[in-house]
Design a protein around this motif. Sequence first.
Motif, PDB file in Angstrom:
ATOM      1  N   VAL A 108       0.775  -1.200  -0.047  1.00  0.00           N
ATOM      2  CA  VAL A 108      -0.078   0.025   0.078  1.00  0.00           C
ATOM      3  C   VAL A 108       0.892   1.310   0.127  1.00  0.00           C
ATOM      4  O   VAL A 108       1.810   1.298   0.815  1.00  0.00           O
ATOM      5  N   CYS A 109       0.501   2.091  -1.056  1.00  0.00           N
ATOM      6  CA  CYS A 109       1.109   3.309  -0.841  1.00  0.00           C
ATOM      7  C   CYS A 109       0.760   4.427   0.396  1.00  0.00           C
ATOM      8  O   CYS A 109      -0.257   4.613   0.621  1.00  0.00           O
ATOM      9  N   TYR A 110       1.858   5.052   0.941  1.00  0.00           N
ATOM     10  CA  TYR A 110       1.708   5.893   2.075  1.00  0.00           C
ATOM     11  C   TYR A 110       1.898   7.243   1.757  1.00  0.00           C
ATOM     12  O   TYR A 110       3.025   7.601   1.681  1.00  0.00           O
ATOM     13  N   GLY A 111       0.801   8.022   1.432  1.00  0.00           N
ATOM     14  CA  GLY A 111       0.981   9.339   1.304  1.00  0.00           C
ATOM     15  C   GLY A 111       0.670  10.123   2.468  1.00  0.00           C
ATOM     16  O   GLY A 111      -0.122   9.780   3.435  1.00  0.00           O
ATOM     17  N   VAL A 112       0.923  11.380   2.528  1.00  0.00           N
ATOM     18  CA  VAL A 112       0.960  12.012   3.749  1.00  0.00           C
ATOM     19  C   VAL A 112       0.012  13.522   3.624  1.00  0.00           C
ATOM     20  O   VAL A 112       0.233  14.426   4.103  1.00  0.00           O
ATOM     21  N   GLY A 124      -1.093  -6.892   8.453  1.00  0.00           N
ATOM     22  CA  GLY A 124      -0.427  -7.791   7.650  1.00  0.00           C
ATOM     23  C   GLY A 124       0.192  -7.324   6.336  1.00  0.00           C
ATOM     24  O   GLY A 124       0.392  -7.968   5.350  1.00  0.00           O
ATOM     25  N   ILE A 125       0.068  -5.827   6.393  1.00  0.00           N
ATOM     26  CA  ILE A 125       0.962  -5.459   4.831  1.00  0.00           C
ATOM     27  C   ILE A 125       1.969  -5.178   5.115  1.00  0.00           C
ATOM     28  O   ILE A 125       2.717  -4.513   5.815  1.00  0.00           O
ATOM     29  N   ASN A 126       2.802  -5.920   3.977  1.00  0.00           N
ATOM     30  CA  ASN A 126       4.243  -6.062   4.285  1.00  0.00           C
ATOM     31  C   ASN A 126       4.977  -5.236   3.191  1.00  0.00           C
ATOM     32  O   ASN A 126       6.200  -5.658   3.180  1.00  0.00           O
ATOM     33  N   LEU A 127       4.414  -4.565   2.669  1.00  0.00           N
ATOM     34  CA  LEU A 127       5.097  -3.467   1.488  1.00  0.00           C
ATOM     35  C   LEU A 127       4.564  -2.284   1.492  1.00  0.00           C
ATOM     36  O   LEU A 127       3.345  -2.098   1.578  1.00  0.00           O
ATOM     37  N   MET A 128       5.420  -1.262   1.260  1.00  0.00           N
ATOM     38  CA  MET A 128       4.955   0.210   1.509  1.00  0.00           C
ATOM     39  C   MET A 128       5.649   0.908   0.291  1.00  0.00           C
ATOM     40  O   MET A 128       6.937   0.576  -0.182  1.00  0.00           O
TER      41      MET A 128
END
Length: 332
Positions: free
Chosen positions: A32-36, A55-59
């Motif tokens: 999941v992409c993490y925007g701020v 359980g999200i293992n990729l960012m």
Amino acid sequence: MAKQQGVASMLALALLLGAFAAIPTGVQSIGVCYGVNGDNLPSASNVVQLYRSNGINLMRIYFPDTNALKALSGTGIGLIMDVANTDLGSMASDPSFATSWVQSNVQAFPGVSFRYIAVGNEVSGGDTSSILPAMKNLNAALSNAGLGNIKVSTAVQSDVTQGFPPSQGTFSQSYMGPIAQYLQSTGAPLLANIYPYFSYTGNEAQISLDYALFTAPGTVVQDGGNAYQNLFDALVDTMYSALESAGAGNVNIVVSESGWPSAGGDAASTGNAQTYNQNLINHVGKGTPKRPGAIETYIFAMFNEDQKTGAPTEQHFGLFNANGSPAYPINF
């Protein structure tokens, strides 16, 4: 992030390797992409805990966010980190800038599991000439630092390709051929932002909603021996055909963004967003007709971001609300 046309996973235990872990290509993975760009978002440490609890293992992050990098240290969460578009010119023209960037943003965080660095996101206009020299300078800086296992790429949108059906895909932008060939020489994937939503809303006369949402009951496009039941596969395979046409057929594609808005525009609803993202999660382990096998894919985005500019849909791609509650049910 400018978007035009165009997550727990069944991720292998390799993600739990230590610092700067190199994870094999082809492992099924949803990130999941993490925007701020939003008000009242949780702290970076709380965001990382939200990833872990789901359980999200990729960012993916869109700039070297010190708070996020500190929070990620030691978690084993695999990371795509962007070089901001505004830094491309300096990185392209000055190898010492690339060296300093690596020291400050990569070497300073040895507990972070960097996977890829995206040299720019959906770069357009005259800035595209900076992408390849910036990639080369960054690759050299990483290699000199003993971090050559971190792959350098750039993130592009679907409109860098043209052609239909997917087997006829070519690059519509001249700068893409040399980038593709360079990626083939380094073994890095092409990062592609794939949005059936924008393709659908840009051409509703010819594209059906069920084809875009993975809900078509059967084949929609027959392309030689390949049958397409969803638009996501068609867009990815068009990109693969373009890579082949550019003499870079060995380059893998990582879907660095994909998602569906829950409000703000045509066909943007909670129901459609839930349908698209759940079907995406369920689908990417299978691959495409052209390239069977898991597709590493990052859903955009973790949160609704009310400070985003552009079309109203830009503020409504989030899987979670600012308080950490799900925007709608998703089974990771």
